[in-house]
Design an enzyme around this catalytic site. Sequence first.
Site, PDB file in Angstrom:
ATOM      1  N   GLY A  65      -5.835 -21.596   3.111  1.00 23.53           N
ATOM      2  CA  GLY A  65      -6.892 -22.622   3.214  1.00 23.53           C
ATOM      3  C   GLY A  65      -6.656 -23.562   4.383  1.00 23.53           C
ATOM      4  N   GLN A  94     -10.593 -28.684   4.756  1.00 18.12           N
ATOM      5  CA  GLN A  94     -10.294 -30.105   4.970  1.00 18.12           C
ATOM      6  C   GLN A  94      -8.796 -30.400   4.778  1.00 18.12           C
ATOM      7  N   ALA A 154      -6.263 -22.450  -0.690  1.00 22.42           N
ATOM      8  CA  ALA A 154      -7.483 -21.642  -0.570  1.00 22.42           C
ATOM      9  C   ALA A 154      -8.216 -21.578  -1.900  1.00 22.42           C
ATOM     10  N   SER A 174     -14.260 -23.787  -3.360  1.00 21.17           N
ATOM     11  CA  SER A 174     -13.955 -25.126  -3.880  1.00 21.17           C
ATOM     12  C   SER A 174     -15.190 -25.945  -4.258  1.00 21.17           C
ATOM     13  N   THR A 205      -6.729 -29.702  -9.912  1.00 18.33           N
ATOM     14  CA  THR A 205      -7.858 -30.615  -9.698  1.00 18.33           C
ATOM     15  C   THR A 205      -8.217 -31.466 -10.916  1.00 18.33           C
ATOM     16  N   GLU A 229     -11.106 -31.816 -11.851  1.00 17.91           N
ATOM     17  CA  GLU A 229     -12.171 -31.082 -12.555  1.00 17.91           C
ATOM     18  C   GLU A 229     -11.650 -30.478 -13.856  1.00 17.91           C
ATOM     19  N   TYR A 259     -15.865 -23.092 -11.659  1.00 18.71           N
ATOM     20  CA  TYR A 259     -14.771 -23.556 -10.790  1.00 18.71           C
ATOM     21  C   TYR A 259     -13.648 -24.165 -11.635  1.00 18.71           C
ATOM     22  N   LYS A 277      -9.810 -22.860 -12.079  1.00 17.92           N
ATOM     23  CA  LYS A 277      -8.669 -23.727 -11.739  1.00 17.92           C
ATOM     24  C   LYS A 277      -7.757 -23.941 -12.958  1.00 17.92           C
ATOM     25  N   HIS A 310     -10.888 -36.188  -2.888  1.00 16.61           N
ATOM     26  CA  HIS A 310     -10.430 -36.834  -1.655  1.00 16.61           C
ATOM     27  C   HIS A 310     -11.267 -36.319  -0.501  1.00 16.61           C
ATOM     28  N   ARG A 320     -14.629 -33.546   5.715  1.00 15.33           N
ATOM     29  CA  ARG A 320     -15.120 -33.022   4.451  1.00 15.33           C
ATOM     30  C   ARG A 320     -16.286 -32.066   4.688  1.00 15.33           C
TER      31      ARG A 320
HETATM   32  P1  NAP Z   1     -12.283 -26.655   1.491  1.00 16.90           P
HETATM   33  O1  NAP Z   1     -12.498 -27.613   2.611  1.00 16.90           O
HETATM   34  O2  NAP Z   1     -13.447 -26.038   0.827  1.00 16.90           O
HETATM   35  O3  NAP Z   1     -11.326 -25.483   2.055  1.00 16.90           O
HETATM   36  C1  NAP Z   1     -11.101 -24.319   1.321  1.00 16.90           C
HETATM   37  C2  NAP Z   1     -10.244 -23.384   2.153  1.00 16.90           C
HETATM   38  O4  NAP Z   1      -9.991 -22.196   1.397  1.00 16.90           O
HETATM   39  C3  NAP Z   1     -10.899 -22.936   3.469  1.00 16.90           C
HETATM   40  O5  NAP Z   1      -9.908 -22.854   4.456  1.00 16.90           O
HETATM   41  C4  NAP Z   1     -11.398 -21.541   3.116  1.00 16.90           C
HETATM   42  O6  NAP Z   1     -11.487 -20.684   4.209  1.00 16.90           O
HETATM   43  C5  NAP Z   1     -10.266 -21.069   2.223  1.00 16.90           C
HETATM   44  N1  NAP Z   1     -10.612 -19.928   1.398  1.00 16.90           N
HETATM   45  C6  NAP Z   1     -11.568 -19.836   0.453  1.00 16.90           C
HETATM   46  N2  NAP Z   1     -11.564 -18.617  -0.121  1.00 16.90           N
HETATM   47  C7  NAP Z   1     -10.579 -17.917   0.478  1.00 16.90           C
HETATM   48  C8  NAP Z   1     -10.077 -16.587   0.362  1.00 16.90           C
HETATM   49  N3  NAP Z   1     -10.591 -15.736  -0.525  1.00 16.90           N
HETATM   50  N4  NAP Z   1      -9.048 -16.208   1.164  1.00 16.90           N
HETATM   51  C9  NAP Z   1      -8.522 -17.063   2.050  1.00 16.90           C
HETATM   52  N5  NAP Z   1      -8.949 -18.333   2.227  1.00 16.90           N
HETATM   53  C10 NAP Z   1      -9.973 -18.742   1.461  1.00 16.90           C
HETATM   54  O7  NAP Z   1     -11.404 -27.330   0.352  1.00 16.90           O
HETATM   55  P2  NAP Z   1     -10.473 -28.643   0.404  1.00 16.90           P
HETATM   56  O8  NAP Z   1     -11.302 -29.826   0.085  1.00 16.90           O
HETATM   57  O9  NAP Z   1      -9.663 -28.617   1.642  1.00 16.90           O
HETATM   58  O10 NAP Z   1      -9.550 -28.395  -0.871  1.00 16.90           O
HETATM   59  C11 NAP Z   1      -8.338 -27.663  -0.763  1.00 16.90           C
HETATM   60  C12 NAP Z   1      -7.945 -27.175  -2.148  1.00 16.90           C
HETATM   61  O11 NAP Z   1      -7.765 -28.275  -3.024  1.00 16.90           O
HETATM   62  C13 NAP Z   1      -8.963 -26.277  -2.827  1.00 16.90           C
HETATM   63  O12 NAP Z   1      -8.261 -25.338  -3.613  1.00 16.90           O
HETATM   64  C14 NAP Z   1      -9.734 -27.213  -3.737  1.00 16.90           C
HETATM   65  O13 NAP Z   1     -10.305 -26.509  -4.802  1.00 16.90           O
HETATM   66  C15 NAP Z   1      -8.631 -28.150  -4.153  1.00 16.90           C
HETATM   67  N6  NAP Z   1      -9.034 -29.512  -4.497  1.00 16.90           N
HETATM   68  C16 NAP Z   1      -9.773 -30.231  -3.625  1.00 16.90           C
HETATM   69  C17 NAP Z   1     -10.094 -31.544  -3.943  1.00 16.90           C
HETATM   70  C18 NAP Z   1     -10.913 -32.402  -3.002  1.00 16.90           C
HETATM   71  O14 NAP Z   1     -11.438 -33.425  -3.461  1.00 16.90           O
HETATM   72  N7  NAP Z   1     -11.001 -32.056  -1.720  1.00 16.90           N
HETATM   73  C19 NAP Z   1      -9.646 -32.109  -5.144  1.00 16.90           C
HETATM   74  C20 NAP Z   1      -8.874 -31.339  -6.003  1.00 16.90           C
HETATM   75  C21 NAP Z   1      -8.553 -30.039  -5.651  1.00 16.90           C
HETATM   76  P3  NAP Z   1     -12.841 -20.574   5.111  1.00 16.90           P
HETATM   77  O15 NAP Z   1     -12.740 -21.700   6.086  1.00 16.90           O
HETATM   78  O16 NAP Z   1     -12.671 -19.244   5.710  1.00 16.90           O
HETATM   79  O17 NAP Z   1     -13.997 -20.695   4.191  1.00 16.90           O
HETATM   80  N1  GDD Z   2     -22.428 -31.841  -3.728  1.00  9.72           N
HETATM   81  C1  GDD Z   2     -23.367 -32.681  -4.210  1.00  9.72           C
HETATM   82  N2  GDD Z   2     -24.595 -32.742  -3.601  1.00  9.72           N
HETATM   83  N3  GDD Z   2     -23.063 -33.457  -5.267  1.00  9.72           N
HETATM   84  C2  GDD Z   2     -24.013 -34.315  -5.715  1.00  9.72           C
HETATM   85  C3  GDD Z   2     -25.270 -34.428  -5.120  1.00  9.72           C
HETATM   86  C4  GDD Z   2     -25.588 -33.588  -4.017  1.00  9.72           C
HETATM   87  O1  GDD Z   2     -26.671 -33.622  -3.459  1.00  9.72           O
HETATM   88  N4  GDD Z   2     -25.958 -35.390  -5.789  1.00  9.72           N
HETATM   89  C5  GDD Z   2     -25.169 -35.854  -6.747  1.00  9.72           C
HETATM   90  N5  GDD Z   2     -23.985 -35.202  -6.720  1.00  9.72           N
HETATM   91  C6  GDD Z   2     -22.868 -35.410  -7.659  1.00  9.72           C
HETATM   92  C7  GDD Z   2     -22.334 -34.126  -8.277  1.00  9.72           C
HETATM   93  O2  GDD Z   2     -23.189 -33.684  -9.339  1.00  9.72           O
HETATM   94  C8  GDD Z   2     -20.960 -34.619  -8.755  1.00  9.72           C
HETATM   95  O3  GDD Z   2     -21.087 -35.281  -9.984  1.00  9.72           O
HETATM   96  C9  GDD Z   2     -20.574 -35.650  -7.687  1.00  9.72           C
HETATM   97  O4  GDD Z   2     -21.766 -35.953  -6.959  1.00  9.72           O
HETATM   98  C10 GDD Z   2     -19.504 -35.152  -6.721  1.00  9.72           C
HETATM   99  O5  GDD Z   2     -19.897 -33.886  -6.236  1.00  9.72           O
HETATM  100  P1  GDD Z   2     -19.092 -33.147  -5.054  1.00  9.72           P
HETATM  101  O6  GDD Z   2     -18.946 -34.045  -3.901  1.00  9.72           O
HETATM  102  O7  GDD Z   2     -19.746 -31.824  -4.839  1.00  9.72           O
HETATM  103  O8  GDD Z   2     -17.615 -32.989  -5.646  1.00  9.72           O
HETATM  104  P2  GDD Z   2     -17.103 -32.531  -7.084  1.00  9.72           P
HETATM  105  O9  GDD Z   2     -16.574 -33.754  -7.780  1.00  9.72           O
HETATM  106  O10 GDD Z   2     -18.082 -31.706  -7.802  1.00  9.72           O
HETATM  107  O11 GDD Z   2     -15.878 -31.570  -6.688  1.00  9.72           O
HETATM  108  C11 GDD Z   2     -14.942 -31.965  -5.670  1.00  9.72           C
HETATM  109  O12 GDD Z   2     -13.872 -32.654  -6.282  1.00  9.72           O
HETATM  110  C12 GDD Z   2     -13.082 -31.886  -7.198  1.00  9.72           C
HETATM  111  C13 GDD Z   2     -11.988 -32.819  -7.746  1.00  9.72           C
HETATM  112  O13 GDD Z   2     -12.502 -33.617  -8.749  1.00  9.72           O
HETATM  113  C14 GDD Z   2     -14.470 -30.689  -4.979  1.00  9.72           C
HETATM  114  O14 GDD Z   2     -13.694 -31.046  -3.871  1.00  9.72           O
HETATM  115  C15 GDD Z   2     -13.619 -29.822  -5.884  1.00  9.72           C
HETATM  116  O15 GDD Z   2     -13.050 -28.749  -5.139  1.00  9.72           O
HETATM  117  C16 GDD Z   2     -12.498 -30.700  -6.474  1.00  9.72           C
HETATM  118  O16 GDD Z   2     -11.680 -29.937  -7.336  1.00  9.72           O
END
Ligand code: NAP
Ligand code: GDD
Length: 354
Positions: free
Chosen positions: A9, A13, A86, A89, A130, A132, A155, A159, A185, A190
């Site tokens: 991954g 981000q 990865a 997500s 996560t 989630e 999802y 997880k 985060h 993002r």
């Molecule tokens: P992201 O921006 O969506 O990045 C996901 C990464 O995974 C990308 O590099 C994507 O590659 C790669 N990937 C997806 N499927 C793959 C596969 N089959 N093989 C190889 N690579 C693959 O996610 P992020 O926000 O950086 O989050 C990183 C991790 O933390 C994820 O596992 C996410 O679920 C978890 N997480 C995120 C948050 C958050 O708020 N950001 C919170 C809790 C947990 P491509 O660029 O090729 O698509």
């Molecule tokens: N994406 C999106 N788009 N979300 C929306 C919208 C919209 O137009 N309008 C409202 N929302 C609400 C979603 O329903 C959710 O309740 C909240 O905004 C946050 O949505 P996202 O930003 O898509 O993030 P997430 O909380 O569902 O998931 C992210 O955080 C998780 C950790 O709690 C992702 O990064 C996951 O990969 C990560 O595990």
Amino acid sequence: MNNIALITGVTGQDGSYLAEFLLAQGYEVHGLIRRHSTQNTERIDHILEGPYNGTKFFLHYADTTDSSGLIRLVSEIKPTEVYNLAAQSHVGISFEVPEYTAEATGVSTLKLLEAVRMFGGSCRYYQASTSELFGGIPETAPQSEKTPFYPKSPYGAAKLYSYWITVNYRESYNMFACNGILFNHESPRRGENFVTRKITLAIANILAGKQEKLSLGNMNAKRDWGFAGDYVKGMWLMLQQDKPGDYVLATNETHTVREFVEAAFGQCGIEIKWEGEGVNEKGIDAKTGRVLVDVNPQFYRPAEVEFLWGDCTKAETELGWKRDVDFKGLVAMMMDSDLKEIAGMTCEEYKAKN
Ligand code: NAP
Ligand code: GDD
């Protein structure tokens, strides 16, 4: 001993911030990338264009759903630390592609753990878990490592498998494997279809005259939003301890989507007043009366996580982890970045002109 990290991954981000952080610590960093029909490295192009490329920073084509590639990479690179970031997500999209999400976000974790168990020696392992996982347990708040899980999406369910298989490999094979239970985060890097970035990007486009309004789904959802750059330090700290464990990283603050919208417009000097409810709710520019925000049920999810609020006391106490960026700082950073990119000015400059 040389520190060698393998990041899955790395184009995402978190992967991009983690690669920067580890390189600054003197690590040799290997990133797993997937083949795309177009170039997909914008978040790491600055590293690829710098002195680390080919000396300390290396990319390898693979896919985490393909165990043979994972075995090859782990045996050839011999990493001392593996960070499994990865995943498919996006929670909303996981309802559209549930089976793929189960593979990429769930079963792939087992494939990587097996590769590390068989060929990784004493390699340490980080799993991107996560908030989630807490899903539908609003009555237990703030949520900590002791809060029970109740995922509310394909999802979250995938997880959940990854979380427990990581714990299982730690307990069964004495592996140094940790789960980081990270609350949301964000950053200027993002993905554009997560709500925070969708909001800051839309506002920048609206102010530049390129978009009419911002359409959202559930604006009542509450999230604990931190800065991704702070969270990757926490991932690394987990792997530097004497014993492996599972840790929540959060800000201990929660805000609605609506509050994020208000704060982001507020950063540009625009006050939003709200009228109506549910699908009829509108966000209106208090000065001009123009409708800037509305609700489109297309963005509702079949099941929703309404409330996330994290308690990161364990990480603060045991890891010494702390955050530098708060909610206000995060909104300002993201809003400034998008406005600069789209309209060529910072929020302060926009306010001075208008
Ligand atoms: P992201 O921006 O969506 O990045 C996901 C990464 O995974 C990308 O590099 C994507 O590659 C790669 N990937 C997806 N499927 C793959 C596969 N089959 N093989 C190889 N690579 C693959 O996610 P992020 O926000 O950086 O989050 C990183 C991790 O933390 C994820 O596992 C996410 O679920 C978890 N997480 C995120 C948050 C958050 O708020 N950001 C919170 C809790 C947990 P491509 O660029 O090729 O698509
Ligand atoms: N994406 C999106 N788009 N979300 C929306 C919208 C919209 O137009 N309008 C409202 N929302 C609400 C979603 O329903 C959710 O309740 C909240 O905004 C946050 O949505 P996202 O930003 O898509 O993030 P997430 O909380 O569902 O998931 C992210 O955080 C998780 C950790 O709690 C992702 O990064 C996951 O990969 C990560 O595990």
